[in-house]
Design a protein around this motif. Structure first.
Motif, PDB file in Angstrom:
ATOM      1  N   VAL A  66       0.868  -1.178   0.000  1.00  0.00           N
ATOM      2  CA  VAL A  66       0.000   0.000   0.000  1.00  0.00           C
ATOM      3  C   VAL A  66       0.903   1.226   0.000  1.00  0.00           C
ATOM      4  O   VAL A  66       1.839   1.312   0.801  1.00  0.00           O
ATOM      5  N   VAL A  67       0.641   2.155  -0.902  1.00  0.00           N
ATOM      6  CA  VAL A  67       1.496   3.332  -1.030  1.00  0.00           C
ATOM      7  C   VAL A  67       0.719   4.566  -0.586  1.00  0.00           C
ATOM      8  O   VAL A  67      -0.393   4.814  -1.043  1.00  0.00           O
ATOM      9  N   GLU A  68       1.300   5.318   0.338  1.00  0.00           N
ATOM     10  CA  GLU A  68       0.678   6.553   0.843  1.00  0.00           C
ATOM     11  C   GLU A  68       1.665   7.699   0.595  1.00  0.00           C
ATOM     12  O   GLU A  68       2.842   7.590   0.897  1.00  0.00           O
ATOM     13  N   ARG A  69       1.176   8.794   0.014  1.00  0.00           N
ATOM     14  CA  ARG A  69       2.038   9.943  -0.282  1.00  0.00           C
ATOM     15  C   ARG A  69       1.497  11.178   0.409  1.00  0.00           C
ATOM     16  O   ARG A  69       0.306  11.446   0.383  1.00  0.00           O
ATOM     17  N   PHE A  70       2.380  11.953   1.028  1.00  0.00           N
ATOM     18  CA  PHE A  70       1.987  13.234   1.616  1.00  0.00           C
ATOM     19  C   PHE A  70       3.232  14.072   1.832  1.00  0.00           C
ATOM     20  O   PHE A  70       4.355  13.559   1.798  1.00  0.00           O
ATOM     21  N   ASN A  71       3.023  15.368   2.053  1.00  0.00           N
ATOM     22  CA  ASN A  71       4.139  16.225   2.419  1.00  0.00           C
ATOM     23  C   ASN A  71       4.317  16.145   3.929  1.00  0.00           C
ATOM     24  O   ASN A  71       3.360  16.336   4.674  1.00  0.00           O
ATOM     25  N   LEU A  72       5.541  15.868   4.348  1.00  0.00           N
ATOM     26  CA  LEU A  72       5.816  15.690   5.774  1.00  0.00           C
ATOM     27  C   LEU A  72       6.129  17.054   6.389  1.00  0.00           C
ATOM     28  O   LEU A  72       7.285  17.455   6.488  1.00  0.00           O
ATOM     29  N   ASN A  73       5.045  17.745   6.805  1.00  0.00           N
ATOM     30  CA  ASN A  73       5.193  19.070   7.392  1.00  0.00           C
ATOM     31  C   ASN A  73       5.243  18.934   8.907  1.00  0.00           C
ATOM     32  O   ASN A  73       4.253  18.599   9.550  1.00  0.00           O
ATOM     33  N   LEU A  74       6.427  19.207   9.473  1.00  0.00           N
ATOM     34  CA  LEU A  74       6.639  19.003  10.909  1.00  0.00           C
ATOM     35  C   LEU A  74       6.284  20.240  11.739  1.00  0.00           C
ATOM     36  O   LEU A  74       6.358  20.200  12.963  1.00  0.00           O
ATOM     37  N   ALA A  75       5.900  21.323  11.083  1.00  0.00           N
ATOM     38  CA  ALA A  75       5.550  22.538  11.820  1.00  0.00           C
ATOM     39  C   ALA A  75       4.282  22.310  12.641  1.00  0.00           C
ATOM     40  O   ALA A  75       3.415  21.531  12.253  1.00  0.00           O
ATOM     41  N   ASP A  76       4.193  22.979  13.793  1.00  0.00           N
ATOM     42  CA  ASP A  76       3.007  22.829  14.625  1.00  0.00           C
ATOM     43  C   ASP A  76       1.818  23.512  13.970  1.00  0.00           C
ATOM     44  O   ASP A  76       1.929  24.623  13.471  1.00  0.00           O
ATOM     45  N   CYS A  77       0.674  22.847  14.005  1.00  0.00           N
ATOM     46  CA  CYS A  77      -0.551  23.428  13.477  1.00  0.00           C
ATOM     47  C   CYS A  77      -1.005  24.550  14.399  1.00  0.00           C
ATOM     48  O   CYS A  77      -0.881  24.446  15.611  1.00  0.00           O
ATOM     49  N   GLY A  78      -1.562  25.623  13.813  1.00  0.00           N
ATOM     50  CA  GLY A  78      -2.060  26.724  14.626  1.00  0.00           C
ATOM     51  C   GLY A  78      -3.399  26.406  15.279  1.00  0.00           C
ATOM     52  O   GLY A  78      -3.810  27.072  16.221  1.00  0.00           O
ATOM     53  N   GLY A  79      -4.080  25.367  14.809  1.00  0.00           N
ATOM     54  CA  GLY A  79      -5.442  25.107  15.261  1.00  0.00           C
ATOM     55  C   GLY A  79      -5.577  23.950  16.233  1.00  0.00           C
ATOM     56  O   GLY A  79      -6.589  23.802  16.903  1.00  0.00           O
ATOM     57  N   CYS A  80      -4.567  23.085  16.300  1.00  0.00           N
ATOM     58  CA  CYS A  80      -4.620  21.981  17.258  1.00  0.00           C
ATOM     59  C   CYS A  80      -3.204  21.753  17.782  1.00  0.00           C
ATOM     60  O   CYS A  80      -2.279  22.431  17.383  1.00  0.00           O
ATOM     61  N   ASP A  81      -3.026  20.797  18.667  1.00  0.00           N
ATOM     62  CA  ASP A  81      -1.723  20.596  19.296  1.00  0.00           C
ATOM     63  C   ASP A  81      -0.805  19.707  18.474  1.00  0.00           C
ATOM     64  O   ASP A  81       0.295  19.378  18.907  1.00  0.00           O
ATOM     65  N   ARG A  82      -1.255  19.303  17.284  1.00  0.00           N
ATOM     66  CA  ARG A  82      -0.478  18.336  16.518  1.00  0.00           C
ATOM     67  C   ARG A  82       0.384  19.023  15.464  1.00  0.00           C
ATOM     68  O   ARG A  82       0.101  20.135  15.043  1.00  0.00           O
ATOM     69  N   PRO A  83       1.459  18.335  15.035  1.00  0.00           N
ATOM     70  CA  PRO A  83       2.179  18.845  13.874  1.00  0.00           C
ATOM     71  C   PRO A  83       1.294  18.754  12.631  1.00  0.00           C
ATOM     72  O   PRO A  83       0.349  17.960  12.587  1.00  0.00           O
ATOM     73  N   GLU A  84       1.593  19.563  11.629  1.00  0.00           N
ATOM     74  CA  GLU A  84       0.730  19.638  10.442  1.00  0.00           C
ATOM     75  C   GLU A  84       0.516  18.275   9.777  1.00  0.00           C
ATOM     76  O   GLU A  84      -0.573  17.988   9.293  1.00  0.00           O
ATOM     77  N   TYR A  85       1.560  17.426   9.728  1.00  0.00           N
ATOM     78  CA  TYR A  85       1.394  16.156   9.012  1.00  0.00           C
ATOM     79  C   TYR A  85       0.374  15.266   9.696  1.00  0.00           C
ATOM     80  O   TYR A  85      -0.185  14.355   9.060  1.00  0.00           O
ATOM     81  N   ALA A  86       0.130  15.497  10.998  1.00  0.00           N
ATOM     82  CA  ALA A  86      -0.821  14.689  11.753  1.00  0.00           C
ATOM     83  C   ALA A  86      -2.039  15.497  12.190  1.00  0.00           C
ATOM     84  O   ALA A  86      -2.839  15.032  12.988  1.00  0.00           O
ATOM     85  N   CYS A  87      -2.171  16.704  11.643  1.00  0.00           N
ATOM     86  CA  CYS A  87      -3.269  17.585  12.039  1.00  0.00           C
ATOM     87  C   CYS A  87      -4.611  16.972  11.687  1.00  0.00           C
ATOM     88  O   CYS A  87      -4.800  16.411  10.628  1.00  0.00           O
ATOM     89  N   THR A  88      -5.562  17.083  12.623  1.00  0.00           N
ATOM     90  CA  THR A  88      -6.895  16.556  12.356  1.00  0.00           C
ATOM     91  C   THR A  88      -7.958  17.641  12.396  1.00  0.00           C
ATOM     92  O   THR A  88      -9.132  17.359  12.250  1.00  0.00           O
ATOM     93  N   CYS A  89      -7.527  18.897  12.623  1.00  0.00           N
ATOM     94  CA  CYS A  89      -8.544  19.945  12.781  1.00  0.00           C
ATOM     95  C   CYS A  89      -8.904  20.586  11.450  1.00  0.00           C
ATOM     96  O   CYS A  89      -9.845  21.366  11.372  1.00  0.00           O
ATOM     97  N   GLY A  90      -8.145  20.258  10.396  1.00  0.00           N
ATOM     98  CA  GLY A  90      -8.447  20.817   9.086  1.00  0.00           C
ATOM     99  C   GLY A  90      -8.165  22.304   9.000  1.00  0.00           C
ATOM    100  O   GLY A  90      -8.626  22.997   8.111  1.00  0.00           O
ATOM    101  N   HIS A  91      -7.371  22.800   9.931  1.00  0.00           N
ATOM    102  CA  HIS A  91      -7.066  24.226  10.002  1.00  0.00           C
ATOM    103  C   HIS A  91      -6.254  24.669   8.792  1.00  0.00           C
ATOM    104  O   HIS A  91      -5.369  23.951   8.369  1.00  0.00           O
TER     105      HIS A  91
END
Ligand SMILES: [Zn+2]
Length: 149
Positions: free
Chosen positions: A124-149
């Motif tokens: 199974v192949v998954e592609r994404f940009n690995l953005n390690l910056a913190d999301c402004g809308g939740c406590d997660r880094p952008e690559y794992a952000c779930t708030c859709g901010h």
């Protein structure tokens, strides 16, 4: 003179920031149990997490949200600048798969994750940009952000 240059710069930042911020959110990631990005294209699901040492830790997660054994499963990650990508290989560590190498310098690299849920399973192949910056809308880094901010 200086004031107007600053003003222009801040306008550019205001206009450009949302474009970059939303680049990762074409497909909204699902929350992983350890705060990583849950890859749901594979069964069992796989959580992709960057450790403080800039290694990648992949935990396979059952439908109950609990980790499942890594036996027979394998992961390969390719990331970094397209001209000089880095391949990460994985070994079993504490019930998960941990990369033997660290992520390359920099941020927001295009990343390809190849997962085999078992030795004879189709990868199974998954592609994404690995953005390690913190999301402004939740406590997660952008690559794992779930708030859709
Ligand atoms: Zn967020």
């Amino acid at each position: 003179m200086q004031t107007s240059a600053l003003r222009i710069l801040s306008i550019i930042t205001l206009v450009a920031a949302p474009l970059f911020a939303h680049g990762d959110h074409d497909q909204k990631p699902v929350a992983g149990p350890n705060g990583g990005r849950l890859i749901t294209a594979v069964e069992p699901h796989a959580e992709f997490l960057v450790t403080p040492e800039r290694k990648v830790r992949v935990t396979f997660v059952g439908d109950d949200g609990k980790p499942v054994a890594t036996v027979g499963r394998s992961v390969k990650v390719t990331t970094g600048q397209r001209s000089a990508p880095t391949t990460l290989t994985f070994v079993e560590s504490d019930g998960a798969l941990l990369s033997e190498q660290t992520l390359p310098e920099g941020n927001n690299h295009p990343t390809v994750v190849v997962i085999r849920a078992s030795a004879d399973a189709k990868p199974v192949v998954e592609r994404f940009n690995l953005n390690l910056a913190d999301c402004g809308g939740c406590d997660r880094p952008e690559y794992a952000c779930t708030c859709g901010h």
